[in-house]
Write a protein that holds these residues in place. Structure first.
Motif, PDB file in Angstrom:
ATOM      1  N   SER A 125       0.795  -1.275   0.010  1.00 36.08           N
ATOM      2  CA  SER A 125      -0.014   0.141  -0.050  1.00 36.08           C
ATOM      3  C   SER A 125       0.828   1.072  -0.003  1.00 36.08           C
ATOM      4  O   SER A 125       0.098   2.417   0.085  1.00 36.08           O
ATOM      5  CB  SER A 125      -0.839   0.005   1.225  1.00 36.08           C
ATOM      6  N   LYS A 367      -4.800  11.640   2.604  1.00 38.75           N
ATOM      7  CA  LYS A 367      -5.397  10.490   1.822  1.00 38.75           C
ATOM      8  C   LYS A 367      -4.772   9.242   1.978  1.00 38.75           C
ATOM      9  O   LYS A 367      -5.581   8.384   2.270  1.00 38.75           O
ATOM     10  CB  LYS A 367      -5.415  11.099   0.517  1.00 38.75           C
ATOM     11  N   HIS A 368      -3.551   9.346   2.313  1.00 43.70           N
ATOM     12  CA  HIS A 368      -2.768   8.152   2.359  1.00 43.70           C
ATOM     13  C   HIS A 368      -3.157   7.483   3.937  1.00 43.70           C
ATOM     14  O   HIS A 368      -3.402   6.542   3.933  1.00 43.70           O
ATOM     15  CB  HIS A 368      -1.145   8.158   2.300  1.00 43.70           C
ATOM     16  N   ASN A 370      -5.743   8.163   5.625  1.00 40.99           N
ATOM     17  CA  ASN A 370      -7.249   7.686   5.687  1.00 40.99           C
ATOM     18  C   ASN A 370      -7.303   6.361   5.030  1.00 40.99           C
ATOM     19  O   ASN A 370      -8.118   5.551   5.526  1.00 40.99           O
ATOM     20  CB  ASN A 370      -8.149   8.668   5.009  1.00 40.99           C
ATOM     21  N   ARG A 371      -6.691   6.119   4.040  1.00 40.93           N
ATOM     22  CA  ARG A 371      -6.503   4.804   3.265  1.00 40.93           C
ATOM     23  C   ARG A 371      -6.009   3.502   4.098  1.00 40.93           C
ATOM     24  O   ARG A 371      -6.546   2.679   4.304  1.00 40.93           O
ATOM     25  CB  ARG A 371      -5.891   4.880   1.881  1.00 40.93           C
ATOM     26  N   LYS A 374      -8.231   2.635   7.074  1.00 42.91           N
ATOM     27  CA  LYS A 374      -9.225   1.570   6.740  1.00 42.91           C
ATOM     28  C   LYS A 374      -8.609   0.038   6.435  1.00 42.91           C
ATOM     29  O   LYS A 374      -9.079  -0.859   6.875  1.00 42.91           O
ATOM     30  CB  LYS A 374      -9.834   2.108   5.381  1.00 42.91           C
TER      31      LYS A 374
END
Length: 472
Positions: A125, A367-368, A370-371, A374
């Motif tokens: 990721s 954004k990273h 938040n990803r 999850k």
């Protein structure tokens, strides 16, 4: 829309606001408790009743109440409801936000092992495409822009980006002028060693992050182990000791996973305020990763006496190999830093600093995060699900729903070393909590082991837990 609590306290929410509804409710109740408008011991409205009055979902109220419970402002009493905690002497803290100044893994010995590492990240990721693009952008600048050395504190643009990020995400109040960029946590410890007095004692929570313990021990400081309870570190054995720096992980205690409530945070701030040359080293190593509520505000955010030394890193959120960390120093230590390090350069390459600054400033870092939150939340849930499937009612879990590892005990197993040994003989690596204690392991955690999940695929998690079950 609004509702009134006992004593005339009104909650007003604005559905059109960019701030989430749960956050509006959480902040208004929290502020009412801080200001004494909702009294200690007062019962809050039930989640269902409050959701009806505010015309929001029960889940929204549940999230707001959950955050307040995590921070120690309220407590849940089974079969009764939610009550305001007894929080002593909130008047020592000015909770109003200050405006920020404008000037401002170890290689595997055997590839067949499934390693439930406590420090692993999800390598697939990593934001390869974005990172490569940013590297090309920086390299396209004139050579002098990225090839010359950085000043001792690091690039000003990166310090500005970090200052803004930690203010928004962690409530840390600082100027870029008080931030120092370092090459990993060990480098930050060396910087601290050059700032603190040679006879400064280091008080460390027990259990403790082993690497930090070894760093300070190697530097020759006298180390005092400070016990913890269900609220975090207890300062009784250092209450009369000056010239001491207390090292803690209050947002997510490592390795127990405890979140320190506001009442204990105030006790620690009082300890620092009462004596001479007392500091608190707040290691905020993985605060970005809470899975059922927003990140807990930092201890630094409520310190008004300049006693907090705040440590942060990008090892968990981006990659350990990035080797970029930072330290936020109070004013009284910045002068010492500038005097002692005025002729040094930053150990992190200018190229890496500029790439990271663009990654943060462009919004890609947020954004990273938040990803990844999850992804790690799903891995955590899956690990717990498979452990419960294999061990049923014989397994019990400890700690907050946060971080990169799970702490658990298996019924009838009191020897955690034996569990780890049996697992290792079957090519599974899990870790004993007792390895992180310097003193006596409390009865509650005898037999407790830990399993990380950040670096593992879902297939390896399931396979590893099945083998663990067969091993015992």
């Amino acid at each position: 829309m609004g509702t009134i609590f006992k004593g005339g306290n009104m909650i007003n929410i604005n559905p059109k606001s960019k701030e989430p509804l749960y956050s509006q409710i959480y902040n208004q109740i929290k502020q009412s408790i801080i200001e004494g408008r909702i009294k200690s011991g007062e019962k809050l409205k039930s989640k269902r009743n409050l959701s009806k009055e505010l015309s929001v979902s029960v889940n929204t109220i549940d999230t707001a109440y959950g955050q307040l419970v995590s921070e120690g402002f309220i407590k849940s009493v089974p079969q009764s409801g939610f009550y305001v905690c007894d929080i002593e002497s909130l008047d020592i803290i000015n909770f109003d936000k200050k405006e920020i100044k404008k000037n401002i893994t170890e290689q595997k010995e055997n590839n067949n092992y499934i390693d439930f590492s406590l420090y692993g990240i999800d390598i697939p990721s990593f934001p390869y495409t974005s990172w490569k693009k940013l590297i090309r952008e920086v390299i396209s600048l004139s050579p002098e822009e990225f090839l010359k050395t950085s000043p001792s504190q690091g690039e000003f643009s990166l310090r500005c980006a970090i200052s803004s990020h930690i203010y928004i995400r962690r409530g840390v109040i600082t100027s870029p002028d008080n931030i120092v960029i370092g090459a990993g946590t060990d480098n930050l410890m060396e910087i601290l060693n050059g700032i603190l007095e040679k006879d400064c004692k280091i008080a460390m929570e027990d259990p403790v992050y082993s690497n930090s313990y070894r760093y300070f021990n190697r530097m020759g400081h006298k180390i005092i182990s400070v016990p913890t309870d269900e609220k975090g570190v207890i300062t009784d054995n250092i209450k009369n000791i000056d010239n001491t720096a207390l090292y803690i992980t209050p947002s997510h205690q490592f390795p127990l996973g405890i979140t320190m409530p506001v009442s204990r945070r105030i006790e620690i701030l009082k300890w620092a305020k009462k004596g001479e040359k007392r500091y608190i080293i707040e290691d905020d190593y993985d605060s970005e990763f809470r899975y059922n509520s927003k990140p807990i505000s930092s201890l630094q955010s409520i310190d008004r006496n300049g006693n907090i030394i705040y440590l942060g890193s990008f090892s968990r959120s981006i990659s350990p190999s990035l080797r970029i960390s930072y330290i936020v120093l109070p004013e009284k230590l910045m002068e010492t830093y500038k005097e002692n390090y005025k002729d040094t350069s930053c150990p992190v390459s200018r190229l890496e600093q500029l790439v990271l600054e663009k990654f943060i400033s462009s919004g890609q870092y947020e954004k990273h995060i938040n990803r990844m939150r999850k992804i790690y939340s799903e891995k955590r849930d899956y690990t717990i699900k498979k452990l419960v499937y294999e061990f049923g009612e014989d397994i019990s879990f400890y700690g907050e729903n946060a971080g990169h590892h799970i702490l658990f005990k298996i019924k009838n197993y009191k020897d955690e070393k034996e569990i780890c040994k049996k697992a290792f003989l079957n090519n599974i690596k899990i870790y004993a909590v007792s390895d992180f204690y310097k003193g006596t392991v409390p009865e509650k955690f005898k037999g407790a082991v830990m399993a990380g999940y950040g670096n593992l695929s879902f297939e390896d998690i399931e396979k590893g837990i099945k083998i663990l079950k067969k091993s015992l």
